[in-house]
Design a protein around this motif. Structure first.
Motif: not given
Length: 88
Positions: A33-40, A54-62
């Protein structure tokens, strides 16, 4: 620090996250997610194995931290893929 990727562009249209393995830590891919601000607007994120715990937890956070993105889990089989699209 799993990959030594060197300099990255200011704009990223497609961010594909496939690694490092969850055995390193179940939430390790969340650091992407440190790169998300680079997406247009219209930019896409793809998280491989998005249906694993683990990815479901990550997705919830995102979803909470990045309200300008729409995240959807597709191919809900054993592993699935989480796809996020920047809306605004």
């Amino acid at each position: 620090m799993w990959y030594d990727h060197g300099p990255l562009p200011d704009r990223i249209d497609l961010l594909l996250i496939d690694g490092p393995p969850w055995t390193i830590h179940p939430f390790v891919r969340g650091a992407a997610e440190t790169l998300f601000d680079r997406l247009p607007v219209g930019g896409t994120i793809m998280l491989d194995d998005g249906a694993r715990p683990g990815e479901r937890v990550v997705a919830s956070r995102w979803r909470k931290r990045w309200p300008d993105f729409d995240f959807e889990l597709v191919n809900r089989g054993t592993k699935g893929t989480l796809i996020g699209t920047r809306l605004r």
